[in-house]
Design an enzyme around this catalytic site. Sequence first.
Site, PDB file in Angstrom:
ATOM      1  N   LEU A   1      10.848-108.722 -15.426  1.00 27.02           N
ATOM      2  CA  LEU A   1      10.456-109.818 -16.318  1.00 27.02           C
ATOM      3  C   LEU A   1       9.288-110.598 -15.752  1.00 27.02           C
ATOM      4  CD1 LEU A   1      13.913-111.092 -17.528  1.00 27.02           C
ATOM      5  CD2 LEU A   1      12.153-109.972 -18.878  1.00 27.02           C
ATOM      6  N   ALA A   2       9.340-110.932 -14.457  1.00 27.18           N
ATOM      7  CA  ALA A   2       8.265-111.726 -13.875  1.00 27.18           C
ATOM      8  C   ALA A   2       6.977-110.901 -13.766  1.00 27.18           C
ATOM      9  CB  ALA A   2       8.686-112.247 -12.501  1.00 27.18           C
TER      10      ALA A   2
ATOM     11  N   GLU B   1      12.780-113.504  -8.987  1.00 25.24           N
ATOM     12  CA  GLU B   1      13.839-113.506  -7.972  1.00 25.24           C
ATOM     13  C   GLU B   1      13.266-113.411  -6.562  1.00 25.24           C
ATOM     14  OE1 GLU B   1      16.863-110.527  -8.586  1.00 25.24           O
ATOM     15  OE2 GLU B   1      18.108-111.234  -6.919  1.00 25.24           O
TER      16      GLU B   1
ATOM     17  N   ARG C   1      29.631-119.773 -10.982  1.00 26.30           N
ATOM     18  CA  ARG C   1      29.929-118.472 -10.369  1.00 26.30           C
ATOM     19  C   ARG C   1      30.527-118.589  -8.972  1.00 26.30           C
ATOM     20  NH1 ARG C   1      24.516-115.253 -12.438  1.00 26.30           N
ATOM     21  NH2 ARG C   1      25.258-115.112 -14.564  1.00 26.30           N
TER      22      ARG C   1
ATOM     23  N   HIS D   1      25.325-110.227  -6.459  1.00 23.40           N
ATOM     24  CA  HIS D   1      24.654-110.063  -7.748  1.00 23.40           C
ATOM     25  C   HIS D   1      23.192-110.505  -7.732  1.00 23.40           C
ATOM     26  CE1 HIS D   1      24.073-109.930 -11.992  1.00 23.40           C
ATOM     27  NE2 HIS D   1      23.931-111.220 -12.117  1.00 23.40           N
TER      28      HIS D   1
ATOM     29  N   SER E   1      29.414-108.957 -17.968  1.00 20.99           N
ATOM     30  CA  SER E   1      28.754-110.240 -18.211  1.00 20.99           C
ATOM     31  C   SER E   1      29.751-111.381 -18.168  1.00 20.99           C
ATOM     32  CB  SER E   1      28.093-110.238 -19.580  1.00 20.99           C
ATOM     33  OG  SER E   1      27.734-111.557 -19.918  1.00 20.99           O
TER      34      SER E   1
ATOM     35  N   ARG F   1      22.546-120.010  -8.510  1.00 21.56           N
ATOM     36  CA  ARG F   1      21.862-119.905  -9.802  1.00 21.56           C
ATOM     37  C   ARG F   1      22.888-119.992 -10.927  1.00 21.56           C
ATOM     38  NH1 ARG F   1      21.037-116.043 -13.363  1.00 21.56           N
ATOM     39  NH2 ARG F   1      21.765-114.351 -12.035  1.00 21.56           N
TER      40      ARG F   1
ATOM     41  N   LEU G   1      16.561-114.936 -16.212  1.00 26.91           N
ATOM     42  CA  LEU G   1      15.601-114.417 -17.190  1.00 26.91           C
ATOM     43  C   LEU G   1      14.589-115.511 -17.512  1.00 26.91           C
ATOM     44  CD1 LEU G   1      18.069-112.534 -19.561  1.00 26.91           C
ATOM     45  CD2 LEU G   1      16.975-111.734 -17.485  1.00 26.91           C
TER      46      LEU G   1
END
Lengths: 637, 249
Positions: free
Chosen positions: A43-44, A425, A330, A401, A284, A435, A441
């Site tokens: 994505l980045a 990341e 998380r 993760h 997820s 996070r 994303l």
Amino acid sequence: MTLDGQVPSGSIGDKWDRHKFEMKLVNPANKRKFTVIVVGTGLAGASAAASLGELGYQVLNFCIQDSPRRAHSIAAQGGINAAKNYQNDGDSIYRLFYDTVKGGDYRSREANVYRLAQLSVNIIDQCVAQGVPFAREYGGLLDNRSFGGAQVSRTFYARGQTGQQLLLGAYQSLMRQVHQRTVRLFTRREMLDLVLVDGKTRGIVCRNLMTGAIERHAADAVILATGGYGTLYYLSTNAVNSNVTASWRAHKRGALFANPCFTQIHPTCIPVTGEHQSKLTLMSESLRNDGRVWVPKKQGDKRPPEQIPEDERDYYLERKYPSFGNLVPRDVASRNAKQVCDDGRGVGDSGLAVYLDFRDAIQRLGVGTIEEKYGNLFHMYKKITDEDAYRVPMRIYPAIHYTMGGLWVDYNLMSNVPGLHVLGEANFSDHGANRLGASALMQGLADGYFVIPYTIGHYLAGAMLPKVTMDHDAFKESSDRVQRHINRLLSVKGARGVREIHRELGRIMWDHVGMSRSEQSLRRALSEIPKLRDEFWHNVSVPGSPDNLNQSLEYAGRVADYLEFAELLTLDALERRESCGGHFREESQTPDGEALRDDANYTYVAAWEFTGVGSAPIVHKEPLNFEEVHPTQRSYK
Amino acid sequence: MRLHLKIWRQAGPDAAGRLVDYVADRISPDMSFLEMLDVVNEALIRNGEDAIAFDSDCREGICGMCSLVVNGVPHGPDRGTTVCQLHMRRFKDGDTITVEPWRAKAFPVMKDLVVDRSAFDRIIAAGGYISVNVGGAPDGNAIPVPKEIADVAMDSAACIGCGACVAACKNASAHLFMSAKISQLALLPQGRAERYRRVLSMIDQADAEGFGSCSNEGECEAVCPKEIPISNIARMTREYVKALWAAGR
């Protein structure tokens, strides 16, 4: 060395706007005279390469896979946050900012996080315009859900494949630029060194993975968007080829590595079945919206779940955290799963699992609704475990993760090495020690679409960059170094496969530098890692030759870097004698076993300088100032 | 479990290849097919032999990197499954399993089981996008998209670009791959402005790459790990005919 985060002055809400105005611009006609290397196509990387191509820069874009579309961002399932307040439930840029700073346990840089929250709204607009098929309501407007501990519905999603759809949107924009010849694509290339000339980043050396050729590429700036280092632990939810090599090689050339001990353990993964396992699969965490987490109240209760009556079940998250219940962040969910399993109440053959039960949600909403929301996840679960989660509860366990640590960057996303920028990341900046769900994303795309297009221009317009050609001594020195390293890997000719050593490294890290860390466990890891590194360099077997596709050689290079990096991560964990976010130090907890931060002593970023393999790195501290969100002990009770 | 494997070995793009016999011993039914190959490779490496080259990355069925033909079927015997998600419990002790690479003129073999699928990237580069630069996008809710349309677009967008459709097709046609992207973008209002230009460019590129045409066998749909329906091909064909009319070709 003083670490200056280059945070602009002014109120938090005005910093980015003012900075955008104050930054230097590159004249449109001059942009094509600058070459920018982008390493990575997630994505980045893809969003950065596409955006810089659109602006008119000459972009060289590299990835290790056969196509840019395969980058590991594709596997993100849950969604992407944005402060749109489409649901009229009280969301705002400030609230997203606040939640992210708090969720990161006050170890991120406020100004970066505020900018991230501001840009979140633009990301959604951009992705919709690209044709990303986000979930919609019947009226045709975008749907949202609440995700990962947020008390507002601000998460946008495309079934359980949000990362895939966002990445394909970025990939398509990238391929459009490839077609227009502003971006040149180099697939199946692995960056193995960063090239500096007169103290500035001027290129990379990489290996063509198909031919084995060592290639030199010169540029005016380099952007690393090469992801995280979760595969250090061998088993993780990361793709098997994800690695730290590009970041580590840049670190060895002088880029500081920040907060490497901040690793995120995801609570909802499919448990390990055996030694053969090559990776762990994430379910997820959106599943926690409707699934209820529980274990038997009795230790060693081996009855099948349907035979355990309601009053003998411990819905421990709902019990301990009544206001957040199954939606606690998380780190809290993971640690509690470990605690109940350590307590002898884990389920499944290994006892290293907890139930995630959809019985009540199916009764309340019907199978159809659950299938529509999570069908692909239930399908994936069935494929892997051979169990039907519509009928029996899922079994889940935490796994590595995401990694919040990464190369140190300033507000402009530039590292301490001039010209080297780090996005997504691979940098450290936005998520602090933990996070929040649906934020990775957001960060990857904010960095690539909306931050770097401005800040790289500021760098290029202000730096003196005389032309450098690839026969410069710095390129020669670098490609010689890379070649020597490869020859060395091939010449050991020992008896142990790379995978075996990697598995052993992963075990050391998971056992001693995992979900719960202590002075003793960390010191033990610090004594075992150098021994294993020594074993690797004396006894590894890397078959094949350097001059063609050799996956054993690629893998060996990555594990060799991990054997160095593991020591830095562990040292960072040792030096941070507080619990915060994903980093839980047993010596630093409240009487009821919750993490206890030590703001008086550890409100800083630890940025490490490389001094040689096996030699103690030097720490540089960037103090963190919280002017807006005042640190409080996180409580999800 | 003990399995007999016949695996395609080919030293390089121009070398001749052949099937080589291997034995995979002590295989657990819980292993994925690729983990079984990892075990075979670990034994080869211990003996100093060149490991079998094959592509994989996410190992959870979404990146599209893995690409093996197992017993003649791309991605193996399970429907709607990539080979990385195929588990050994699907096989019996003593089975003989043949493993080959994708075979298509447009996907040349690079080594062993690894093929070059960059032709797919070039098809996307030819037009598989909406031409919007970053910066000027209207609000995400400015154009409502009926849920039914968004859902069908998502069904098409689920393609992972693995190329199994091409490997299964006797014509080595890329129609299912192309039509999935063309459908997604033609269905959404955002993609309508350049729908005709898109379908013409992508089909021209596929022809140039050496992919064949479609003769409605449906093999592609049968092996697609994301179960992309061939109704996409029908939609692409309609788009194509309309585009030809509009372009006066």
